[in-house]
Design an enzyme around this catalytic site. Structure first.
Site, PDB file in Angstrom:
ATOM      1  N   ASP A 201      -6.241 -80.713  -7.187  1.00 52.58           N
ATOM      2  CA  ASP A 201      -5.250 -81.378  -6.275  1.00 52.58           C
ATOM      3  C   ASP A 201      -5.994 -82.088  -5.099  1.00 52.58           C
ATOM      4  O   ASP A 201      -6.480 -81.580  -4.123  1.00 52.58           O
ATOM      5  CB  ASP A 201      -4.261 -80.324  -5.765  1.00 52.58           C
ATOM      6  CG  ASP A 201      -3.006 -80.988  -5.047  1.00 52.58           C
ATOM      7  OD1 ASP A 201      -2.427 -81.792  -5.726  1.00 52.58           O
ATOM      8  OD2 ASP A 201      -2.857 -80.773  -3.908  1.00 52.58           O
TER       9      ASP A 201
ATOM     10  N   THR B 202      -2.379 -88.340  -4.769  1.00 48.36           N
ATOM     11  CA  THR B 202      -3.340 -88.090  -3.888  1.00 48.36           C
ATOM     12  C   THR B 202      -4.962 -88.443  -4.304  1.00 48.36           C
ATOM     13  O   THR B 202      -5.422 -88.949  -3.516  1.00 48.36           O
ATOM     14  CB  THR B 202      -3.331 -86.874  -3.168  1.00 48.36           C
ATOM     15  OG1 THR B 202      -3.472 -85.719  -4.143  1.00 48.36           O
ATOM     16  CG2 THR B 202      -1.818 -86.528  -2.367  1.00 48.36           C
TER      17      THR B 202
ATOM     18  N   ASP C 214       3.616 -80.683  -6.672  1.00 44.11           N
ATOM     19  CA  ASP C 214       3.444 -81.989  -7.169  1.00 44.11           C
ATOM     20  C   ASP C 214       4.609 -82.250  -8.140  1.00 44.11           C
ATOM     21  O   ASP C 214       5.160 -83.427  -7.973  1.00 44.11           O
ATOM     22  CB  ASP C 214       1.975 -82.226  -7.985  1.00 44.11           C
ATOM     23  CG  ASP C 214       0.934 -82.331  -7.073  1.00 44.11           C
ATOM     24  OD1 ASP C 214       1.162 -81.784  -5.679  1.00 44.11           O
ATOM     25  OD2 ASP C 214      -0.169 -82.740  -7.306  1.00 44.11           O
TER      26      ASP C 214
END
Ligand code: ADP
Ligand code: MG
Length: 546
Positions: A66, A99, A395
């Site tokens: 992530d 991201t 997410d």
């Protein structure tokens, strides 16, 4: 200049020890730092992206894919590198996904800007060109986006799957995407066709043990606490719940008080007084009609005993955020002074039950008055697995929410970036002057997404890029990289979808970060307290005040 001269006297402006880097030096130092961050993130992009293992100064390990988490856990020092971390954070809080992409694109924009600056193009021209390109890119996204109905479960599921695909959760995406979509739809509220979604109403609780497929959705709230006393009922039907933000204990004095007891009766009366206070607390709870107490603070042993006698179950030291969620879910009011408790403030739920999950016991509050409260209980082999699954679920919840709020999607696999790049390039030809170069570079920067996806899937990036470009020129809007088939494919046919909102935010954040970095021509760093000055790169033009 950091110091000047006034009437023959030197004027000190900066504090002693401040180091200063200026002009193109400053700019290139910043760009280099930002590029390093982008480079790190690049290999973790997409379903075939690698994970990062980050060990902090305490030796704690995080393994994640992530983007936001990698950057959060990395102890970044350079100010420009920190700005890249900020971009990822913004992307995470605005959209919850994309991201890694935003950082990789920002890095590419900066890298291309650096080349232009070296050719003599002024940063402000690049900034203007990038701005123009970004505006146009947003328009193109709106043009190509596929419209769906906000409550189109099938589309939402596809969106969740794409988000889960690039994570540890890929294998179990089917089950998890169902859970995520159900959870978000349950908390979604629609008034006159306008949707509101607060994914904070979905409580994600994790417990290591079992496997990811054991992850489940619970109609209510899970509290990671067990009943405080062995004599209490583990199952309370038709629960009337008291939510307390006050300790069920006799307050200890702040300062050390000396109690001089001369006779045994005095001791007894002192203890009696304490007991009476606690008895009163329990009486107050009994009188309110509560049969389950949720206490944010401690509960004295004696109070526990009294409560058990009164057949009232209780949990203690419950997290503030959990108590707040329970308040919303059960309709109960949080009480800060036990004296205020009456039946009016109680919350209601069909069932409160303590259940064994792995080796622990957790309390489930189900069938709450407000149906808009759900929990996801994340399971997985180890602590690190459940942590990563939790992040992936965050997410996925976010993209499903994004999609409900703006129900327009694009296909993934770098197809939309390639399409926007292709259309931007033809826009660039109509722009005169040096700005044209910047717009072109902006377009090419977006291609870093399919390139990185191809790279991470072990494809030949040049071949892939050439093929993609020619397909997009011929009007194949959704031609993208399929990392699993190892070739260029129609991503719409493969049903890999992402919310257009995420893509648009990526453009906005990346452009903003990039302009911010490009506009800096002077770095003034105060000397560090301990180390006596920031680390200097060899040959860096620094100027310390004397
Ligand atoms: P981010 O942090 O930016 O979301 P990810 O590692 O989640 O980064 O990767 C997202 C990228 O992976 C997107 O460009 C998305 O289109 C792509 N992607 C995800 N699943 C697939 C898939 N099944 N096939 C092709 N591309 C995919
Ligand atoms: Mg993602």
């Amino acid at each position: 200049m950091s110091s000047g001269e006034f009437a023959g006297q030197p004027v000190m402006i900066l504090r002693e020890g401040t180091s200063r880097t200026r002009g193109s030096e400053a700019l290139s130092s910043n760009i280099e730092a930002a590029k390093v961050i982008a480079e790190i993130m690049r290999s973790s992009l997409g379903p075939k992206g690698m994970d990062k293992m980050i060990v902090d100064s305490f030796g704690d390990i995080t393994i994640t894919n992530d983007g936001a988490t990698i950057l959060k856990e990395m102890d970044v020092q350079h100010p420009a590198a920190k700005m890249m971390v900020e971009v990822a954070k913004t992307q995470d809080s605005e959209m919850g996904d994309g991201t890694t992409t935003v950082v990789v694109i920002a890095g590419e924009l900066l890298s291309k800007a650096q080349a232009l600056i070296e050719k003599g193009v002024h940063p402000t021209i690049i900034i203007d060109g990038y701005r123009k390109a970004a505006e146009k890119a947003l328009e193109i996204y709106d043009e190509i986006a596929i419209h769906v109905k906000p409550e189109d479960k099938n589309a939402l599921k596809k969106i969740a799957i794409t988000s889960l695909y690039s994570k540890i959760t890929a294998e179990d995406r089917g089950i998890l995407s169902d859970i995520v979509v159900d959870a978000v739809l349950q908390v979604a509220q629609s008034t006159d066709g306008k949707f509101e979604v607060d994914i904070d109403n979905v409580k994600v609780e994790k417990k290591a043990g079992g496997s990811i497929t054991d992850t489940s959705i619970i109609q209510g709230i899970i509290v990671d606490k067990e009943m405080v006393h062995p004599g209490m009922a583990r199952r309370v039907e038709k629960a009337r719940i008291a939510l307390l933000d006050c300790a069920l204990e006799v307050e200890k004095t702040e300062f050390e008080a000396k109690l001089s007891i001369e006779r045994p009766e005095q001791m007894q009366s002192f203890l009696d007084a304490e007991e009476r206070i606690m008895r009163d607390m329990v009486d107050k709870i009994v009188k309110s009609g509560a049969n389950f107490v949720v206490c944010q603070k401690g509960i004295d042993d004696l109070v526990q005993h009294f409560l058990a006698e009164e057949r009232i179950s209780a949990v203690r030291r419950v997290k503030k955020s959990d108590v707040e969620k329970l308040s919303r879910a059960t309709g109960g009011t949080i009480i800060t002074d036990i004296k205020d408790l009456t039946s009016k403030q109680l919350g209601h739920a069909d069932l409160v039950e303590e259940r064994k999950v792995a080796d622990d016991r957790m309390t489930f509050v189900e069938g709450c008055r407000n149906a808009k409260s759900v929990s996801i209980l994340v399971r997985g082999g180890t602590e690190r697995v459940v942590d990563e699954v939790e992040r992936s679920i965050h997410d996925a919840l976010s993209v499903v929410k994004d999609m409900i709020l703006e129900p327009k999607m694009v296909a993934g696999g770098g197809a939309p970036e390639a399409e926007v790049a292709s259309r931007l390039k033809s826009v660039a030809t109509k722009i005169s002057g040096r700005e044209q170069l910047a717009v072109r570079d902006f377009a090419e920067s977006l291609e870093v997404v399919p390139i990185a996806l191809a790279e991470n899937a072990g494809l030949n990036t040049i071949d892939a890029l050439v093929e993609l470009r020619s397909l997009h020129e011929k009007g194949a809007t959704w031609a993208g990289i399929c990392p699993f088939c190892g070739k260029v494919e129609d991503m719409k046919k493969l049903e890999v979808f992402e919310p257009v909102g995420v893509k648009k935010q990526i453009i906005k954040s990346a452009t903003e970060a990039c302009s911010m970095i490009l506009r800096v021509d002077d770095i003034m760093s105060a000397s560090k307290m301990k180390t006596g000055g920031p680390p200097k790169k060899p040959g860096e033009e620094t100027e310390a005040e004397d």
